[in-house]
Write a protein that holds these residues in place. Structure first.
Motif, PDB file in Angstrom:
ATOM      1  N   LYS A  92       0.843  -1.192   0.000  1.00  0.00           N
ATOM      2  CA  LYS A  92       0.000   0.000   0.000  1.00  0.00           C
ATOM      3  C   LYS A  92       0.881   1.246   0.000  1.00  0.00           C
ATOM      4  N   PRO A  93       0.322   2.400  -0.372  1.00  0.00           N
ATOM      5  CA  PRO A  93       1.101   3.641  -0.276  1.00  0.00           C
ATOM      6  C   PRO A  93       1.573   3.884   1.152  1.00  0.00           C
ATOM      7  N   VAL A  94       2.765   4.399   1.277  1.00  0.00           N
ATOM      8  CA  VAL A  94       3.331   4.653   2.606  1.00  0.00           C
ATOM      9  C   VAL A  94       2.436   5.570   3.418  1.00  0.00           C
ATOM     10  N   THR A  95       1.801   6.531   2.772  1.00  0.00           N
ATOM     11  CA  THR A  95       0.938   7.465   3.499  1.00  0.00           C
ATOM     12  C   THR A  95      -0.241   6.765   4.163  1.00  0.00           C
ATOM     13  N   GLU A  96      -0.667   5.628   3.603  1.00  0.00           N
ATOM     14  CA  GLU A  96      -1.758   4.870   4.208  1.00  0.00           C
ATOM     15  C   GLU A  96      -1.285   3.994   5.359  1.00  0.00           C
ATOM     16  N   LEU A  97       0.021   3.772   5.438  1.00  0.00           N
ATOM     17  CA  LEU A  97       0.572   2.864   6.447  1.00  0.00           C
ATOM     18  C   LEU A  97       1.234   3.601   7.610  1.00  0.00           C
ATOM     19  N   MET A  98       1.426   4.904   7.467  1.00  0.00           N
ATOM     20  CA  MET A  98       2.239   5.655   8.423  1.00  0.00           C
ATOM     21  C   MET A  98       1.745   5.535   9.858  1.00  0.00           C
ATOM     22  N   ALA A  99       0.469   5.542  10.059  1.00  0.00           N
ATOM     23  CA  ALA A  99      -0.068   5.529  11.425  1.00  0.00           C
ATOM     24  C   ALA A  99       0.141   4.184  12.103  1.00  0.00           C
ATOM     25  N   ASP A 100      -0.169   3.105  11.410  1.00  0.00           N
ATOM     26  CA  ASP A 100      -0.114   1.773  12.022  1.00  0.00           C
ATOM     27  C   ASP A 100       1.187   1.030  11.765  1.00  0.00           C
ATOM     28  N   PHE A 101       1.892   1.370  10.678  1.00  0.00           N
ATOM     29  CA  PHE A 101       3.140   0.686  10.311  1.00  0.00           C
ATOM     30  C   PHE A 101       4.190   1.735   9.938  1.00  0.00           C
ATOM     31  N   PRO A 102       4.657   2.503  10.917  1.00  0.00           N
ATOM     32  CA  PRO A 102       5.497   3.672  10.613  1.00  0.00           C
ATOM     33  C   PRO A 102       6.861   3.352  10.015  1.00  0.00           C
ATOM     34  N   ALA A 103       7.315   2.108  10.116  1.00  0.00           N
ATOM     35  CA  ALA A 103       8.618   1.743   9.538  1.00  0.00           C
ATOM     36  C   ALA A 103       8.474   1.049   8.191  1.00  0.00           C
ATOM     37  N   SER A 104       7.249   0.869   7.722  1.00  0.00           N
ATOM     38  CA  SER A 104       7.031   0.144   6.469  1.00  0.00           C
ATOM     39  C   SER A 104       7.373   0.997   5.256  1.00  0.00           C
ATOM     40  N   CYS A 105       7.901   0.340   4.233  1.00  0.00           N
ATOM     41  CA  CYS A 105       8.123   0.984   2.940  1.00  0.00           C
ATOM     42  C   CYS A 105       7.012   0.640   1.954  1.00  0.00           C
ATOM     43  N   GLY A 106       6.014  -0.094   2.428  1.00  0.00           N
ATOM     44  CA  GLY A 106       4.806  -0.331   1.671  1.00  0.00           C
ATOM     45  C   GLY A 106       5.018  -0.811   0.251  1.00  0.00           C
ATOM     46  N   GLU A 107       4.311  -0.152  -0.678  1.00  0.00           N
ATOM     47  CA  GLU A 107       4.332  -0.579  -2.074  1.00  0.00           C
ATOM     48  C   GLU A 107       5.724  -0.533  -2.687  1.00  0.00           C
ATOM     49  N   HIS A 108       6.583   0.343  -2.192  1.00  0.00           N
ATOM     50  CA  HIS A 108       7.945   0.424  -2.741  1.00  0.00           C
ATOM     51  C   HIS A 108       8.714  -0.863  -2.439  1.00  0.00           C
ATOM     52  N   ALA A 109       8.555  -1.377  -1.213  1.00  0.00           N
ATOM     53  CA  ALA A 109       9.224  -2.627  -0.840  1.00  0.00           C
ATOM     54  C   ALA A 109       8.690  -3.800  -1.650  1.00  0.00           C
TER      55      ALA A 109
END
Length: 243
Positions: free
Chosen positions: A59-76
Motif C-alpha cells: 500500500k502507499p506509505v501514506t496509508e501505512l504511516m499511522a499503524d506501520f510507521p517503519a514500512s516501505c509499503g508498495e515500494h518494498a
C-alpha cells in the motif's frame, strides 16, 4: 576557446532517477565519466530486507504511516520480484549473497541509539527476521548490525575478504539510508560497487531517486536487475576463462 569534451554518462535506460533530478544536477553527471563496474568475483550485499519494511502490505506509505510507521509499503513490495529473480540467478551462477539485518540484542546497544535519529515507535523485534522469500539458504552468511552501514562495527569486510570478493552488488533499503551508507563505505574500502536500482527501495520515492542519482554520480554505477544479471554471468564466465 573550445569547450571541453563532454562524456556520455553510462546509465541504464530509462534512468532510475528520471523525473526527480533538475537539469543543473544532470549537467554535473553529463560532464563526468562513470567508472564501469568490473571484477570477476562479485558478492551481493543485501541490506535490511526484513519483515518490518514489508509490514502492512503493498500500500502507499501514506496509508501505512499511522499503524506501520517503519514500512516501505508498495515500494518494498515492488522490489521483491526482481530481488527474488536476482537471488535465483546468483545462486545458479555461484555468486555469494551476504544478508544484512538489524541486531536485536538489547545488550549490544544499552543506550538504545537507532541507526537514524528519526523518531519511531519500538517495533516488534521479531519483524527484523529476513523476509521468507529472501531468506538465506545453507552456506550463506548473515551480518548483524546496529548502525546504518553494513560495514560499521561488523565483520562484513572480513567476510568479503574470505570470499575473495573483488566487487560488490548492493541491494536493499533504505536507498537513502542504510543501503547508501553501505555503498559509501564499500567504495571507501576500495571495492567497485554496483547498485541495483529495482532491488532497492525507500519510504520516499523522491529520496530513492535522488539517492540513486547521487550514488551514481559519486560512488557506484547504478544498473537495473537485467543488467546486473548479465554482468554477473559475464564476470563468472570471465573468471572461468582465466582459470
Amino acid at each position: 576557446m573550445n569547450a571541453p569534451p563532454v562524456s556520455t554518462p553510462q546509465v541504464t535506460s530509462p534512468r532510475a532517477w528520471d523525473g526527480a533530478i533538475d537539469a543543473a544536477s544532470l549537467a554535473l553527471l553529463a560532464r563526468r565519466k562513470v567508472r564501469p563496474f568490473a571484477g570477476t568475483r562479485p558478492v551481493i550485499v543485501a541490506v535490511d530486507l526484513y519483515d518490518l519494511v514489508y509490514d502492512g502490505g503493498a500500500k502507499p506509505v501514506t496509508e501505512l504511516m499511522a499503524d506501520f510507521p517503519a514500512s516501505c509499503g508498495e515500494h518494498a513490495w515492488r522490489a521483491l520480484p526482481p530481488t527474488v529473480e536476482l537471488y535465483a540467478a546468483a545462486r545458479a551462477s555461484g555468486v555469494p549473497i551476504v544478508h544484512v539485518t538489524y541486531d536485536t540484542r538489547l545488550e549490544t546497544d544499552p543506550r538504545g541509539i537507532h541507526p537514524t535519529n528519526r523518531k519511531r515507535r519500538q517495533p516488534d523485534l521479531a519483524l527484523y527476521k529476513i523476509k521468507d522469500e529472501l531468506a538465506p539458504v545453507a552456506g550463506e552468511l548473515v551480518v548483524y548490525k546496529k548502525r546504518a552501514s553494513a560495514f560499521f562495527g561488523t565483520p562484513l569486510a572480513a567476510f568479503l575478504n574470505e570470499l575473495g570478493a573483488d566487487s560488490i552488488f548492493v541491494i536493499g533499503e533504505s536507498t537513502s539510508g542504510c543501503a547508501r551508507s553501505s555503498v559509501v563505505e564499500a567504495w571507501s574500502l576500495g571495492y567497485p560497487v554496483a547498485v541495483i536500482s529495482d532491488c532497492c527501495f525507500d519510504r520516499s520515492e523522491l529520496a530513492h531517486k535522488a539517492s540513486l542519482f547521487d550514488m551514481h554520480l559519486k560512488y557506484a554505477e547504478v544498473i537495473d536487475v537485467n543488467a546486473a544479471i548479465s554482468r554477473m554471468r559475464a564476470m563468472i564466465t570471465k573468471r572461468a576463462g582465466q582459470a
